[in-house]
Scaffold this motif. Structure first.
Motif, PDB file in Angstrom:
ATOM      1  N   ARG A 159      -1.859  11.675  -6.061  1.00  0.00           N
ATOM      2  CA  ARG A 159      -2.643  13.031  -6.063  1.00  0.00           C
ATOM      3  C   ARG A 159      -1.701  13.749  -5.321  1.00  0.00           C
ATOM      4  O   ARG A 159      -1.935  15.039  -5.320  1.00  0.00           O
ATOM      5  CB  ARG A 159      -3.699  12.523  -5.209  1.00  0.00           C
ATOM      6  CG  ARG A 159      -5.081  12.113  -5.789  1.00  0.00           C
ATOM      7  CD  ARG A 159      -6.232  11.536  -4.943  1.00  0.00           C
ATOM      8  NE  ARG A 159      -5.819  11.094  -3.853  1.00  0.00           N
ATOM      9  CZ  ARG A 159      -6.531  10.817  -2.756  1.00  0.00           C
ATOM     10  NH1 ARG A 159      -7.664  11.051  -2.517  1.00  0.00           N
ATOM     11  NH2 ARG A 159      -6.059   9.932  -1.600  1.00  0.00           N
ATOM     12  N   GLN A 172       0.688  -1.202  -0.046  1.00  0.00           N
ATOM     13  CA  GLN A 172      -0.071  -0.048   0.069  1.00  0.00           C
ATOM     14  C   GLN A 172       1.115   1.289  -0.079  1.00  0.00           C
ATOM     15  O   GLN A 172       2.108   1.368   0.520  1.00  0.00           O
ATOM     16  CB  GLN A 172      -0.880   0.042   1.229  1.00  0.00           C
ATOM     17  CG  GLN A 172      -1.886  -1.204   1.117  1.00  0.00           C
ATOM     18  CD  GLN A 172      -2.971  -1.183   0.367  1.00  0.00           C
ATOM     19  OE1 GLN A 172      -3.341  -0.203  -0.262  1.00  0.00           O
ATOM     20  NE2 GLN A 172      -3.292  -2.399  -0.143  1.00  0.00           N
ATOM     21  N   PRO A 173       0.269   2.432  -0.440  1.00  0.00           N
ATOM     22  CA  PRO A 173       0.981   3.586  -0.389  1.00  0.00           C
ATOM     23  C   PRO A 173       1.589   3.962   0.851  1.00  0.00           C
ATOM     24  O   PRO A 173       0.918   3.879   1.840  1.00  0.00           O
ATOM     25  CB  PRO A 173       0.182   4.772  -0.933  1.00  0.00           C
ATOM     26  CG  PRO A 173      -0.652   3.961  -1.801  1.00  0.00           C
ATOM     27  CD  PRO A 173      -0.956   2.810  -1.188  1.00  0.00           C
ATOM     28  N   ASP A 212       0.854   8.411  -3.006  1.00  0.00           N
ATOM     29  CA  ASP A 212      -0.261   8.793  -3.636  1.00  0.00           C
ATOM     30  C   ASP A 212       0.080   9.752  -4.848  1.00  0.00           C
ATOM     31  O   ASP A 212       0.369  10.941  -4.426  1.00  0.00           O
ATOM     32  CB  ASP A 212      -1.295   9.192  -2.532  1.00  0.00           C
ATOM     33  CG  ASP A 212      -2.767   9.205  -3.111  1.00  0.00           C
ATOM     34  OD1 ASP A 212      -3.022   9.641  -4.319  1.00  0.00           O
ATOM     35  OD2 ASP A 212      -3.617   9.078  -2.268  1.00  0.00           O
ATOM     36  N   ASP A 221       0.354   9.182   1.786  1.00  0.00           N
ATOM     37  CA  ASP A 221      -0.868   9.621   1.144  1.00  0.00           C
ATOM     38  C   ASP A 221      -0.927  11.108   1.326  1.00  0.00           C
ATOM     39  O   ASP A 221      -0.224  11.629   1.967  1.00  0.00           O
ATOM     40  CB  ASP A 221      -2.128   8.791   1.833  1.00  0.00           C
ATOM     41  CG  ASP A 221      -2.129   8.905   3.208  1.00  0.00           C
ATOM     42  OD1 ASP A 221      -1.816   9.973   3.804  1.00  0.00           O
ATOM     43  OD2 ASP A 221      -2.844   8.061   3.926  1.00  0.00           O
ATOM     44  N   VAL A 222      -2.199  11.592   0.732  1.00  0.00           N
ATOM     45  CA  VAL A 222      -2.222  13.140   0.907  1.00  0.00           C
ATOM     46  C   VAL A 222      -2.165  13.577   2.382  1.00  0.00           C
ATOM     47  O   VAL A 222      -1.600  14.458   2.679  1.00  0.00           O
ATOM     48  CB  VAL A 222      -3.477  13.435   0.099  1.00  0.00           C
ATOM     49  CG1 VAL A 222      -3.884  14.627   0.313  1.00  0.00           C
ATOM     50  CG2 VAL A 222      -3.428  13.061  -1.229  1.00  0.00           C
ATOM     51  N   ASP A 223      -3.126  12.753   3.196  1.00  0.00           N
ATOM     52  CA  ASP A 223      -3.385  13.371   4.614  1.00  0.00           C
ATOM     53  C   ASP A 223      -1.800  13.596   5.327  1.00  0.00           C
ATOM     54  O   ASP A 223      -1.631  14.243   6.204  1.00  0.00           O
ATOM     55  CB  ASP A 223      -4.145  12.668   5.314  1.00  0.00           C
ATOM     56  CG  ASP A 223      -5.548  12.811   4.712  1.00  0.00           C
ATOM     57  OD1 ASP A 223      -5.971  13.825   4.266  1.00  0.00           O
ATOM     58  OD2 ASP A 223      -6.546  11.926   5.029  1.00  0.00           O
ATOM     59  N   SER A 224      -1.171  12.315   5.080  1.00  0.00           N
ATOM     60  CA  SER A 224       0.174  12.261   5.941  1.00  0.00           C
ATOM     61  C   SER A 224       1.316  13.435   5.282  1.00  0.00           C
ATOM     62  O   SER A 224       2.218  13.434   6.050  1.00  0.00           O
ATOM     63  CB  SER A 224       0.692  10.791   5.881  1.00  0.00           C
ATOM     64  OG  SER A 224       0.974  10.300   4.433  1.00  0.00           O
TER      65      SER A 224
END
Length: 428
Positions: free
Chosen positions: A291, A257-258, A289, A261-264
């Motif tokens: 994004r 899995q990534p 991610d 991510d965007v939030d982290s």
């Protein structure tokens, strides 16, 4: 020999799909065990890299190789992807086309970067995993030994590997140099400590990078790589802090899995205070991610798909060597199947001679038991006559089989006369 390969590569699928069908190294053994539970009369090898996932299946028995739909169902059950989606995305090659494809793959002629060096090591690793799963696999041995030999021929007899450009080389020498004029004053963070990380570090060091930090879930491995390349290590738990400080990130982990991510990533960007960050995500599945590159200013995120566009330029410089390399693959494919036909016809000829001689011996004994007072000289003459009779009867069909097996046509089996002979004389 019957053979089929089913799979996908960068030619037909983007990184997002390739990562969905990829296998981590620790998943291959379990998959092969599952395969053999359903198809024990065959042999199998699974090749899964950043740019391709391919399943090779082989069998001496006609009809034993699973159908395309059976293999798709097996892959579907392992990855949770519908059979319909896989059916649209996966290619299939059989027999001669499968061997030619394998030889092209092992020789790096089918790679994203033609002439790159990683694929032959990956083929060898897949070969080792296949033998670990089934040590007695004569078809795997013969086929992949041949693939390794062909790769060596292409490497030594052409210039297609000269100044070879691997994916890490393109990443550093093309993409990174579009962003940075120099690397000696840049903080480099490498996530992962495998083969891809080491090769990328080789190019980074050559470009002048000196401030290198390695972060890996297994600290001992990170330490070994750091010592090799003159860098330092950082705990995996300090990932966000390291991201906040880095100028260039190379991510090559085997995470499923990534890892970012965007939030982290939001607190990372806040800590960076709009400082530019260049990220080379060379992992499959992707570590970052996608994004992130779209939502944050001053973040340049490149994945393997972005590299493919740069790698296509590499093809132009290799075109002069391409015909010679392809000719080697073609010649080796034909040679492989000539040898395969000789093996098949040789076995059939041996069985037919053994059967005929057994019948001859039985009939000779029966005749001798029925005749009275046969001299030793007459007995020898009768035995020689039986022997000549059998040889003369067998000579025309055996000669025809041998001629067919020596044809230059690249067919997987001498399917005509040999198969007819097996059926007519009920040979195994």
């Amino acid at each position: 020999m019957n053979m089929m390969v089913i799979g996908c590569s960068h030619h037909v699928a983007d990184a997002a799909f390739r990562e969905r069908v990829s296998f981590a190294p620790d998943q291959i053994s379990g998959f092969l065990d599952s395969y053999y539970s359903k198809h024990p009369q065959t042999e199998a090898l699974l090749l899964s890299t950043c740019n391709r996932t391919e399943l090779y299946v082989l069998s001496e028995q006609a009809g034993a190789v699973p159908s395309r739909s059976e293999l798709i169902e097996l892959l579907s059950s392992r990855h949770g992807i519908t059979a319909e989606e896989l059916d649209l995305a996966l290619y299939t090659h059989r027999d001669t086309d499968a061997i030619s494809h394998l030889f092209s793959v092992s020789s790096s002629l089918d790679s994203m970067v033609v002439g790159e060096s990683q694929i032959i090591a990956q083929v060898k690793q897949a070969y080792e995993a296949a033998i670990d799963a089934r040590p007695k696999a004569p078809l795997i041995h013969r086929t992949f030994d041949a693939a390794i030999r062909v790769a060596k021929r292409v490497s030594t007899e052409t210039k297609i590997h000269e100044n070879r450009i691997s994916v890490p080389s393109v990443a550093i020498n093309v993409l990174a140099k579009q962003i940075f004029e120099r690397f000696d004053n840049k903080k480099v963070l490498v996530l992962g400590a495998g083969e891809m990380a080491e090769e990328t570090l080789t190019y980074l060091k050559a470009a002048g990078a000196s401030q290198i930090t390695i972060a890996n879930r297994t600290h001992e491995r990170a330490l070994a790589v750091a010592e090799k390349f003159g860098g330092q290590t950082a705990p995996w738990s300090d990932l966000q802090q390291q991201l906040a400080q880095a100028d260039l990130v190379v991510s090559t982990t085997g995470a499923k899995q990534p890892i970012v991510d965007v939030d982290s990533f939001k607190p990372v960007m806040k800590a960076r205070n709009q400082k530019m960050l260049f990220v080379l995500d060379l992992a499959i599945p992707r570590d970052f991610d996608d994004r992130i590159g779209q939502q944050f200013d001053n973040v340049y995120l490149y994945s393997l798909d972005d590299l493919q566009r740069e790698c296509e330029r590499n093809m132009d410089s290799r075109k002069t060597q391409w015909p010679k390399a392809r000719k080697i693959v073609q010649d080796e494919t034909e040679s492989f199947f000539r040898d395969t036909r000789r093996r098949a016809s040789g076995s059939t000829i041996a069985q037919l001679k053994k059967q005929a001689n057994s019948i001859k011996d039985d009939e000779f004994k029966r005749l001798m038991n029925r005749l009275d007072s046969v001299s030793d000289g007459d007995r020898q003459q009768i035995e020689k006559a039986f022997h000549r009779l059998v040889n003369k009867i067998l000579h025309p069909p055996l000669e025809s089989i041998q001629k067919e097996s020596n044809t230059d046509e690249a067919q997987p089996e001498p399917v005509g006369l040999v198969e007819a002979m097996k059926r007519l004389f009920q040979l195994d």
